[in-house]
Design an enzyme around this catalytic site. Structure first.
Site, mmCIF file in Angstrom:
data_model
loop_
_atom_site.group_PDB
_atom_site.id
_atom_site.type_symbol
_atom_site.label_atom_id
_atom_site.label_comp_id
_atom_site.label_asym_id
_atom_site.label_seq_id
_atom_site.Cartn_x
_atom_site.Cartn_y
_atom_site.Cartn_z
ATOM 1 N N GLY A 110 20.385 34.191 88.439
ATOM 2 C CA GLY A 110 19.148 33.567 88.160
ATOM 3 C C GLY A 110 18.769 34.084 86.683
ATOM 4 O O GLY A 110 19.312 35.023 86.160
ATOM 5 N N GLY A 112 17.162 36.495 84.648
ATOM 6 C CA GLY A 112 16.717 37.696 84.715
ATOM 7 C C GLY A 112 15.976 38.258 83.691
ATOM 8 O O GLY A 112 15.374 39.344 83.586
ATOM 9 N N ASP A 145 16.582 45.265 82.164
ATOM 10 C CA ASP A 145 15.014 45.272 81.925
ATOM 11 C C ASP A 145 14.286 43.899 81.801
ATOM 12 O O ASP A 145 13.245 43.858 81.257
ATOM 13 C CB ASP A 145 14.865 46.260 80.798
ATOM 14 C CG ASP A 145 15.924 45.689 79.622
ATOM 15 O OD1 ASP A 145 16.397 44.794 79.734
ATOM 16 O OD2 ASP A 145 15.966 46.584 78.697
ATOM 17 N N GLY A 146 15.328 42.888 81.622
ATOM 18 C CA GLY A 146 14.435 41.678 81.073
ATOM 19 C C GLY A 146 14.128 41.507 79.769
ATOM 20 O O GLY A 146 13.611 40.601 79.391
ATOM 21 N N ARG A 203 13.299 29.295 73.721
ATOM 22 C CA ARG A 203 14.235 28.069 73.618
ATOM 23 C C ARG A 203 13.802 26.894 74.115
ATOM 24 O O ARG A 203 12.707 26.744 74.909
ATOM 25 C CB ARG A 203 15.259 28.711 74.419
ATOM 26 C CG ARG A 203 16.068 29.864 74.161
ATOM 27 C CD ARG A 203 17.332 30.109 74.810
ATOM 28 N NE ARG A 203 17.356 30.244 76.355
ATOM 29 C CZ ARG A 203 18.337 30.555 76.912
ATOM 30 N NH1 ARG A 203 19.588 30.712 76.194
ATOM 31 N NH2 ARG A 203 18.521 30.729 78.128
ATOM 32 N N ARG A 210 21.674 24.760 85.259
ATOM 33 C CA ARG A 210 23.071 25.107 85.238
ATOM 34 C C ARG A 210 23.935 24.424 86.295
ATOM 35 O O ARG A 210 23.375 24.528 87.516
ATOM 36 C CB ARG A 210 23.326 26.573 85.005
ATOM 37 C CG ARG A 210 22.593 27.124 83.746
ATOM 38 C CD ARG A 210 21.786 28.473 84.182
ATOM 39 N NE ARG A 210 20.633 28.519 83.213
ATOM 40 C CZ ARG A 210 20.779 29.395 82.156
ATOM 41 N NH1 ARG A 210 22.166 29.981 81.892
ATOM 42 N NH2 ARG A 210 20.035 29.559 81.201
ATOM 43 N N ASP A 280 27.436 29.850 85.607
ATOM 44 C CA ASP A 280 25.911 29.947 85.350
ATOM 45 C C ASP A 280 25.530 29.838 83.661
ATOM 46 O O ASP A 280 24.254 29.838 83.343
ATOM 47 C CB ASP A 280 25.443 31.335 85.703
ATOM 48 C CG ASP A 280 26.072 32.710 84.989
ATOM 49 O OD1 ASP A 280 27.367 32.617 85.052
ATOM 50 O OD2 ASP A 280 25.405 33.447 84.295
ATOM 51 N N ASP A 290 22.881 29.601 76.385
ATOM 52 C CA ASP A 290 23.398 30.941 76.530
ATOM 53 C C ASP A 290 24.278 31.775 75.225
ATOM 54 O O ASP A 290 25.388 32.013 75.549
ATOM 55 C CB ASP A 290 23.779 31.315 77.695
ATOM 56 C CG ASP A 290 22.704 31.351 78.674
ATOM 57 O OD1 ASP A 290 21.213 30.931 78.420
ATOM 58 O OD2 ASP A 290 22.681 31.897 79.784
HETATM 59 P P1 AMP Z 1 24.641 36.115 80.631
HETATM 60 O O1 AMP Z 1 26.051 36.123 81.027
HETATM 61 O O2 AMP Z 1 24.220 37.002 79.441
HETATM 62 O O3 AMP Z 1 24.190 34.740 80.524
HETATM 63 O O4 AMP Z 1 23.618 36.879 81.680
HETATM 64 C C1 AMP Z 1 24.220 36.723 83.178
HETATM 65 C C2 AMP Z 1 23.139 37.183 83.980
HETATM 66 O O5 AMP Z 1 22.455 38.549 83.795
HETATM 67 C C3 AMP Z 1 21.859 36.349 83.976
HETATM 68 O O6 AMP Z 1 21.682 36.138 85.342
HETATM 69 C C4 AMP Z 1 20.980 36.831 82.966
HETATM 70 O O7 AMP Z 1 19.532 36.556 83.361
HETATM 71 C C5 AMP Z 1 21.106 38.291 83.384
HETATM 72 N N1 AMP Z 1 20.547 39.246 82.323
HETATM 73 C C6 AMP Z 1 21.554 39.479 81.153
HETATM 74 N N2 AMP Z 1 20.875 40.545 80.439
HETATM 75 C C7 AMP Z 1 19.773 40.731 81.113
HETATM 76 C C8 AMP Z 1 18.619 41.801 81.070
HETATM 77 N N3 AMP Z 1 18.639 42.429 79.673
HETATM 78 N N4 AMP Z 1 17.834 41.871 81.774
HETATM 79 C C9 AMP Z 1 17.652 41.210 83.039
HETATM 80 N N5 AMP Z 1 18.603 40.305 83.308
HETATM 81 C C10 AMP Z 1 19.671 39.957 82.367
HETATM 82 MG MG MG Z 2 23.429 33.390 81.191
#
Ligand code: AMP
Ligand code: MG
Length: 539
Positions: A110, A112, A145-146, A203, A210, A280, A290
């Site tokens: 999801g 995040g 941390d989002g 964005r 996805r 994803d 991404d």
């Molecule tokens: P990514 O492969 O970077 O696209 O991220 C994989 C997953 O990790 C996705 O669900 C993102 O929303 C989550 N995510 C990556 N970085 C963070 C963050 N700093 N805080 C919260 N969720 C994150």
């Molecule tokens: Mg991602």
């Protein structure tokens, strides 16, 4: 866009939030990490940030949204696109999806740290979802941390715009803002956490759906919701396919295969390595999405990946991207199976991917080499030979193809010319002069002679060939070290290089003689520097 249609004030922006209107919401409203069932999204508000400050914005994206320059420079712009000020009609939410990460099913992931603000329609009726990345925790943040740091936000902002101008299908970036807050990151997960400036990218894309959105429903056995999301996606983003039914689902899947193939052909053409092709991170619209630990091939090396997290298996290396896209499409096919309930037609549709990729790749290689068309009998061997030769010594991919256009095709003189003279236009592409052995020169010399003979068969004059090649072989790409130099300055409060690169990369195929300093191989200092040759998922 006609100036009279431009919006001067964000307050006049109107939203039409079809995604939240038509699809099931998570009934829970509290912003707490959790498993979400049977829903496409959860409502969540962006976190308030201390001091939003605009670093850069994309004129083209603003224009597409119908935003005037006055609007982009207004006091409201940074607070709105950092999530501090919600406009009337915005309904912020995070999307629920799952995914295969590095080949393994990871369950619910999801958004995040991404929060969609809503959907806007421009004057031409085009629909855009506005999404803030780094806007604070959501129910999908798991242990994180989002937030996002300036370093990764500069990279995402510049690269999505650069990709668009290169002609690569991609999500876009409207703006890059600093939050005025610090975010702690352990860049290489080696126990050295550091405070970095926080930032947010807005964005923009027709949709951020996805492969993983569909996968999660199937994995949970939520087939009604799966059907709902598929029907919604077809009606809103693929309306030309007609009313949803089994045949339409197959036609839709074929189109996804075709679009994905097209996107990967473009990546291979420009030397882009995504770095994290998890399901994803695969857009259902065939857009590059991404931007994390991505990188650009400098010396041509099909085994290269910028992502240190993937250093062991190199699953997402440049030369493997076409197969990985196929693997990801197989996972999507599995996710759609409950709607089709037959394997044969899905397999047949899946075949569209290798077919489209093969065709697209051959056409693309022919264009890169300046041929009128790909001639199977002669060109297959010529291309294979070239790709083998490019690996023999460290050869800058971008410079090589760009300089190849400068070769003079004089077939009568071929016998009087030696290898050194023949390869002279290419000399700037080589990283290590000592690697240019006599054997190597002989190989490249032979290839160039064959190439010149092949080009001569097309009977096209040099000028025409050169100009055609220069339209597909960029002169300027977002070299890893250039992004890093811009980040270094930006972290010191000087955002001039971010804006300069944004400007440069608006016209990547043009000569731009005043920008020649950016047409340079990676300097030696960047070979082993973090951010230039090695990146991690920490962003
Ligand atoms: P990514 O492969 O970077 O696209 O991220 C994989 C997953 O990790 C996705 O669900 C993102 O929303 C989550 N995510 C990556 N970085 C963070 C963050 N700093 N805080 C919260 N969720 C994150
Ligand atoms: Mg991602």
């Amino acid at each position: 866009m006609n100036a009279q249609f431009q919006l001067d004030s964000l307050d006049a922006l109107s939203f039409d939030n079809r995604f939240v209107r038509d699809l099931p919401a998570d009934p829970e409203k509290i912003n707490q990490r959790r498993q979400v069932n049977g829903a496409c999204y959860s409502f969540v508000s962006p976190a308030r940030v201390k001091q939003p400050e605009l670093v850069a914005y994309s004129k083209e994206v603003a224009d597409q949204l119908g935003f005037s320059e006055k609007l982009c420079q207004s006091d409201l712009f940074a607070p709105v696109f950092s999530g501090n000020h919600l406009l009337e009609g915005m309904q912020p939410y995070a999307m629920c999806y799952g995914g295969h990460q590095f080949g393994n099913w990871a369950g619910q992931l999801g958004d995040g740290r991404a929060i969609n603000l809503g959907e806007v329609l421009n004057q031409s009726g085009e629909r855009f979802t506005l999404q803030l990345k780094g806007a604070g925790p959501t129910p999908y943040s798991r242990g994180a941390d989002g937030l996002a740091v300036l370093r990764s936000s500069v990279r995402e902002f510049l690269c999505s715009e650069a990709m668009h101008h290169l002609g690569v299908p991609t999500t876009r970036a409207l703006s890059l803002t600093l939050t005025g807050e610090e975010v702690v990151r352990d860049m290489f997960y080696d126990g050295h956490p550091q405070a970095e400036p926080g930032a947010i990218v807005c964005r923009v894309a027709p949709s951020f759906t996805r492969f993983g959105n569909f996968q999660l429903f199937t994995s949970n056995g939520e087939i009604d919701q799966l059907r709902q999301l598929v029907d919604f996606t077809i009606c809103s983003d693929f309306p030309h396919l007609g009313k949803p039914c089994k045949e339409t689902y197959l036609a839709w899947f074929e189109e996804i295969c075709r679009r994905t193939a097209e996107m990967i052909v473009h990546w291979q053409r420009v030397g882009f390595v995504h770095g994290v092709m998890n399901t994803d991170n695969m857009s259902i619209l065939g857009l590059t999405i991404d931007y994390g630990p991505y990188g650009w091939l400098e010396n041509y090396d099909p085994d290269w990946t910028p992502n240190t997290t993937d250093a062991q298996g190199r699953r997402y290396r440049y030369g493997h991207q076409p197969q990985i896209a196929m693997w990801n499409l197989v996972q999507l096919a599995n996710a759609l199976y409950p709607l089709i309930e037959e394997t044969a037609p899905l397999e047949k549709s899946l075949d569209i991917y290798p077919q489209s990729f093969q065709q697209g790749w051959q056409d693309m290689m022919a264009q890169k080499l300046g041929f009128l068309a790909f001639e199977e009998t002669s060109d297959k061997a010529l291309v294979d030979d070239l790709l083998a030769i490019l690996k023999l010594v460290e050869t800058d991919m971008t410079i090589f193809y760009r300089q190849l256009a400068r070769l003079n095709i004089n077939i009568e003189k071929l016998n009087d010319i030696d290898n050194d003279e023949l390869m002279a236009p290419l000399k700037d592409a080589f990283y290590v002069t000592e690697q240019l052995s006599e054997d190597y020169k002989e190989s490249l010399g032979n290839w160039l002679r064959n190439y010149i003979r092949r080009v001569a068969k097309d009977n096209r004059n040099d000028e025409e060939r050169r100009s055609a090649m220069n339209k597909v072989n960029p002169k300027y790409v977002l070299r890893n070290y250039l992004a890093q130099l811009a980040i270094d300055k930006s972290e010191q409060g000087d955002h001039s290089m971010v804006n300069e690169l944004l400007e440069l990369l608006r016209r990547p195929y043009d000569e731009q003689p005043e920008m020649e300093k950016y047409y340079e191989k990676r300097p030696d200092w960047a070979r082993q520097r973090a951010g230039c040759s090695m990146l991690s998922c920490s962003s």
